[in-house]
Design an enzyme around this catalytic site. Sequence first.
Site, PDB file in Angstrom:
ATOM      1  N   HIS A 106       0.807   1.115  12.015  1.00 52.28           N
ATOM      2  CA  HIS A 106      -0.516   0.628  10.956  1.00 52.28           C
ATOM      3  C   HIS A 106      -0.773   0.656   9.746  1.00 52.28           C
ATOM      4  CE1 HIS A 106       0.713   5.063  10.067  1.00 52.28           C
ATOM      5  NE2 HIS A 106      -0.823   4.869   8.658  1.00 52.28           N
ATOM      6  N   ASP A 108      -2.494   0.472   6.348  1.00 57.10           N
ATOM      7  CA  ASP A 108      -3.353   2.213   5.180  1.00 57.10           C
ATOM      8  C   ASP A 108      -5.248   1.382   5.396  1.00 57.10           C
ATOM      9  OD1 ASP A 108      -1.198   3.631   5.188  1.00 57.10           O
ATOM     10  OD2 ASP A 108      -1.112   3.643   3.804  1.00 57.10           O
ATOM     11  N   HIS A 255       3.630   0.419   8.502  1.00 58.21           N
ATOM     12  CA  HIS A 255       4.673   1.821   9.359  1.00 58.21           C
ATOM     13  C   HIS A 255       3.938   2.536  10.210  1.00 58.21           C
ATOM     14  CE1 HIS A 255       1.076   2.793   6.519  1.00 58.21           C
ATOM     15  NE2 HIS A 255       1.254   4.121   6.338  1.00 58.21           N
TER      16      HIS A 255
END
Length: 282
Positions: A106, A108, A255
């Site tokens: 994903h 953020d 990440h």
Amino acid sequence: MTTALRSAPAAPFMVKPLTPLIGAELIGIDLAHVTPAEIGAVRAALLAHKVVFFRDQHIDRAQHIAFARAFGELEIHPATPRDQGEREVLRIAHGPDNRGVENAWHSDVTWRETPSLGSILRAIELPEVGGDTLFSDMGAAYEGLSEKMKVFICGLRAVHDIARVFAGRLGKQAEELHATYPPVEHPVVRTHPETGQRLIYVNTAFTSHIVGLSRKESDWLLAHLYEQAAIGDYQCRFRWAPGSIAFWDNRACQHYAASDYFPARRIMERVTVAGDRPFFTP
Ligand code: SIN
């Protein structure tokens, strides 16, 4: 003998790439006492390597916030308790009673109209082994697609929805979250506002569907684009140690926090620098 390279003649620290594409360790900088020249050089290294790492930085919360603030305005995450002293800090704590849940590729806060520029994550308490964070280069992921696929996805838009993850995590109804954070549309391929690079900008956590496609078409295409983040050639993997800090460009990489350390404890603190509205330049 070190293999460290300097990213530019004037860089006031050593830049040691982790892989040819993504990730570099910045060596010889003290985050408790950074100079404006160092801030500029960290920003340049971040743009070049998409995620940068620091070792042996025993800074406190206030110093963490001060370092992040040097890169822009800070965000307050809705999951941060209202009574927490420094509301800019998102504490990510897991242990025997709550297994890690950040083990999905994903970016953020893509549910924001203006998702973050980057996040700075500081290790507070680490398991003896495990709990690495992996990063994947979304520019390489885009470049790896066929020319016809690139043409097809450039100009498409996708909806991102906070409720996909945070309704359950915050124990709220989707409608309640949507009152403050309505679902937003972003380009499927975004142009990096500083480097001009094209980047895949959909992620498994927050993207719900692609606008204008049937549900089946959208699910198929999203699954294909998500798979690109999982290609090992586009990734680096960071092993945390006490004093480690990671700073990622949230516009350029995704990440994945390995949650292999359960039931051990892993506590991290994240400070997030606000970004701008994603766009695509044809
Ligand atoms: C996050 O997903 O922002 C946290 C990453 C990590 O805990 O390594």
